[in-house]
Design a protein around this motif. Sequence first.
Motif, PDB file in Angstrom:
ATOM      1  N   GLY A 433      19.084 -11.479  -3.830  1.00 30.05           N
ATOM      2  CA  GLY A 433      18.111 -11.382  -2.750  1.00 30.05           C
ATOM      3  C   GLY A 433      17.131 -10.256  -2.987  1.00 30.05           C
ATOM      4  O   GLY A 433      17.369  -9.356  -3.790  1.00 30.05           O
ATOM      5  N   ASN A 434      16.001 -10.289  -2.279  1.00 26.53           N
ATOM      6  CA  ASN A 434      14.940  -9.299  -2.425  1.00 26.53           C
ATOM      7  C   ASN A 434      14.826  -8.478  -1.137  1.00 26.53           C
ATOM      8  O   ASN A 434      15.010  -9.006  -0.044  1.00 26.53           O
ATOM      9  CB  ASN A 434      13.615 -10.010  -2.722  1.00 26.53           C
ATOM     10  N   ARG A 435      14.488  -7.190  -1.283  1.00 31.23           N
ATOM     11  CA  ARG A 435      14.437  -6.322  -0.101  1.00 31.23           C
ATOM     12  C   ARG A 435      13.212  -5.417  -0.192  1.00 31.23           C
ATOM     13  O   ARG A 435      13.032  -4.675  -1.164  1.00 31.23           O
ATOM     14  CB  ARG A 435      15.709  -5.473  -0.032  1.00 31.23           C
ATOM     15  N   LEU A 436      12.370  -5.481   0.827  1.00 33.73           N
ATOM     16  CA  LEU A 436      11.144  -4.680   0.896  1.00 33.73           C
ATOM     17  C   LEU A 436      11.467  -3.270   1.396  1.00 33.73           C
ATOM     18  O   LEU A 436      12.380  -3.067   2.197  1.00 33.73           O
ATOM     19  CB  LEU A 436      10.150  -5.350   1.844  1.00 33.73           C
ATOM     20  N   ASP A 437      10.708  -2.301   0.900  1.00 34.51           N
ATOM     21  CA  ASP A 437      10.814  -0.927   1.384  1.00 34.51           C
ATOM     22  C   ASP A 437      10.003  -0.811   2.677  1.00 34.51           C
ATOM     23  O   ASP A 437       8.850  -1.259   2.759  1.00 34.51           O
ATOM     24  CB  ASP A 437      10.281   0.047   0.329  1.00 34.51           C
ATOM     25  N   ASN A 438      10.595  -0.179   3.686  1.00 29.72           N
ATOM     26  CA  ASN A 438       9.993  -0.077   5.018  1.00 29.72           C
ATOM     27  C   ASN A 438       8.643   0.645   5.012  1.00 29.72           C
ATOM     28  O   ASN A 438       7.781   0.393   5.867  1.00 29.72           O
ATOM     29  CB  ASN A 438      10.973   0.658   5.953  1.00 29.72           C
ATOM     30  N   ARG A 439       8.419   1.512   4.032  1.00 31.15           N
ATOM     31  CA  ARG A 439       7.192   2.299   3.990  1.00 31.15           C
ATOM     32  C   ARG A 439       5.960   1.460   3.670  1.00 31.15           C
ATOM     33  O   ARG A 439       4.832   1.902   3.884  1.00 31.15           O
ATOM     34  CB  ARG A 439       7.328   3.423   2.956  1.00 31.15           C
ATOM     35  N   PHE A 440       6.171   0.244   3.164  1.00 30.99           N
ATOM     36  CA  PHE A 440       5.035  -0.579   2.727  1.00 30.99           C
ATOM     37  C   PHE A 440       4.790  -1.789   3.622  1.00 30.99           C
ATOM     38  O   PHE A 440       3.945  -2.628   3.319  1.00 30.99           O
ATOM     39  CB  PHE A 440       5.276  -1.043   1.273  1.00 30.99           C
ATOM     40  N   LYS A 441       5.517  -1.862   4.743  1.00 29.77           N
ATOM     41  CA  LYS A 441       5.335  -3.017   5.620  1.00 29.77           C
ATOM     42  C   LYS A 441       3.966  -2.952   6.312  1.00 29.77           C
ATOM     43  O   LYS A 441       3.329  -1.895   6.415  1.00 29.77           O
ATOM     44  CB  LYS A 441       6.448  -3.072   6.661  1.00 29.77           C
ATOM     45  N   ILE A 442       3.526  -4.098   6.781  1.00 32.23           N
ATOM     46  CA  ILE A 442       2.240  -4.188   7.486  1.00 32.23           C
ATOM     47  C   ILE A 442       2.385  -3.584   8.890  1.00 32.23           C
ATOM     48  O   ILE A 442       3.381  -3.808   9.584  1.00 32.23           O
ATOM     49  CB  ILE A 442       1.798  -5.659   7.595  1.00 32.23           C
ATOM     50  N   THR A 443       1.373  -2.811   9.285  1.00 32.02           N
ATOM     51  CA  THR A 443       1.326  -2.225  10.629  1.00 32.02           C
ATOM     52  C   THR A 443       0.021  -2.630  11.313  1.00 32.02           C
ATOM     53  O   THR A 443      -0.821  -3.314  10.711  1.00 32.02           O
ATOM     54  CB  THR A 443       1.409  -0.690  10.546  1.00 32.02           C
ATOM     55  N   GLU A 444      -0.161  -2.174  12.544  1.00 36.68           N
ATOM     56  CA  GLU A 444      -1.416  -2.485  13.262  1.00 36.68           C
ATOM     57  C   GLU A 444      -2.607  -1.851  12.570  1.00 36.68           C
ATOM     58  O   GLU A 444      -3.747  -2.329  12.693  1.00 36.68           O
ATOM     59  CB  GLU A 444      -1.308  -1.986  14.714  1.00 36.68           C
ATOM     60  N   GLN A 445      -2.379  -0.764  11.813  1.00 33.09           N
ATOM     61  CA  GLN A 445      -3.482  -0.076  11.131  1.00 33.09           C
ATOM     62  C   GLN A 445      -3.853  -0.719   9.793  1.00 33.09           C
ATOM     63  O   GLN A 445      -4.871  -0.391   9.189  1.00 33.09           O
ATOM     64  CB  GLN A 445      -3.115   1.399  10.881  1.00 33.09           C
ATOM     65  N   THR A 446      -3.035  -1.660   9.349  1.00 36.35           N
ATOM     66  CA  THR A 446      -3.290  -2.296   8.043  1.00 36.35           C
ATOM     67  C   THR A 446      -4.592  -3.084   8.084  1.00 36.35           C
ATOM     68  O   THR A 446      -4.843  -3.858   9.016  1.00 36.35           O
ATOM     69  CB  THR A 446      -2.122  -3.235   7.671  1.00 36.35           C
ATOM     70  N   LYS A 447      -5.417  -2.899   7.058  1.00 37.63           N
ATOM     71  CA  LYS A 447      -6.685  -3.631   6.956  1.00 37.63           C
ATOM     72  C   LYS A 447      -6.680  -4.636   5.800  1.00 37.63           C
ATOM     73  O   LYS A 447      -7.285  -5.692   5.869  1.00 37.63           O
ATOM     74  CB  LYS A 447      -7.832  -2.651   6.777  1.00 37.63           C
ATOM     75  N   LYS A 448      -6.000  -4.276   4.742  1.00 43.01           N
ATOM     76  CA  LYS A 448      -5.975  -5.150   3.565  1.00 43.01           C
ATOM     77  C   LYS A 448      -4.509  -5.366   3.164  1.00 43.01           C
ATOM     78  O   LYS A 448      -3.705  -4.441   3.226  1.00 43.01           O
ATOM     79  CB  LYS A 448      -6.757  -4.516   2.416  1.00 43.01           C
TER      80      LYS A 448
END
Length: 454
Positions: A433-448
């Motif tokens: 399985g694959n697991r994303l690091d929490n620091r790189f998740k999309i937030t409301e401030q994400t633009k790209k």
Amino acid sequence: MVNNSSNYFLEKIKKDFSFEKIKKICVAVSGGLDSMVLLNLLLDILSIKKLEVAHCNFGLRKKESNDDEIFVKRFCEKKNIVLHIKRFDTINFSKEKKLSIQMAARKLRYDWFNSLLKKNDSCGYYIALGHHLNDSIETFFLNILRGTSVKGLLGIPKKNINFIRPLSYFTKNEILHYSKIKNINWRLDSSNLETKYLRNKLRLALNGFYSSFPLFFNGIKKTINYLQSDNFIIEDKIKEICENITIEKNYDPLIWKIQYKKLENLIPLSFYLFKIFSPYGFRDINSLKSLIYSQSGKYIVSNKYYILKNRNHWILFSNKKLGKKWKNYTIQNIKKFDKNYFPIKIDFSIQLKKTNDYYSNNNHFFVDFEKIKFPLYIRTWRNGDYFYPINMKGKKKLSKYYKENKYSFLEKENTWLLINGNNNIVLVMGNRGNRLDNRFKITEQTKKILEIKI
């Protein structure tokens, strides 16, 4: 007993080898008696177009070695035979590899021969060597002195894949007699008379034995034939056992899953463990026995392989699987990204964030592109690696994450990491399985957004 008929050689060699199927033979010629007789015999059987010569100059006898090379070169020029010459720095190679001079020369010789085979695709191309019956007898007794199984008593094989030994049936005296009646010139290797080598000492001792017992060669031929039959039965049984204990076996690199519990019932266990696993470098029988009763996760190591106990089975695998542990695959630019270069199938695309409805799953991830720093890297884990698993609080050492999720030793070594340019883990990628690091998740401030597909 010497056979006085020169046709005896040709008839026996033609009977033992199907020369019609051979496209080309490269004869290993030192310039000595055996190789020169072999070359002349093959000249009587094959056309020049089907013959080549390979000469090794090990530089161990200085002028004598160079004179051997000149002798072989002149013979080939006279007969219009294609000649390959290779000079070796044998002494420095033996020091570098910590090998005896004889073993270093043997390795250099066979490595070069294999490169010639590879260059010619090995299809219908053979290397002919001048080994004869006396060589097999010497090998027989050398292996007895060192301690050996049945396989070590079989002498030197007549044929081994693309290596052939047409003289293997004949004695040294028969070969010498043939050279005299055919007026074949050859050069004496003075190092064969030196008694500092064990084989030479044994050879000199056996020479006296041969003359005292003229029927010795007939007896040894029969013995080797009987041993070959015995070994065939043993090898057939080992093959049957290997098929029975195999769960799955893949090659290049080797991964062999084994039902180790079936090994316990083999009698005698030590014999079968040695026959099955010694070809992979595992000769310590006590270590193999201990692994049967050890805990899951334990492993033993040979020069080229591991055997890992993984729950209810063993995994034997090449350490080529681990050679990538310190290798970095660099991603400089996503637009020029060549996905065929990388060890895992992965693809990237960049897009503007349009909604908040971006949901990552096991093989499809959306990350905040502005947090990505190039170049990116793909590699396996190292001591000290940590990340912040998505949907979990705080950071976690990767070693602890693997342990909690019961990753086997082999699974850990085959799980790839996507590493950010600042050395942070972006994504853990593997068969479990694959697991994303929490620091790189999309937030409301994400633009790209960087979209990652695995």
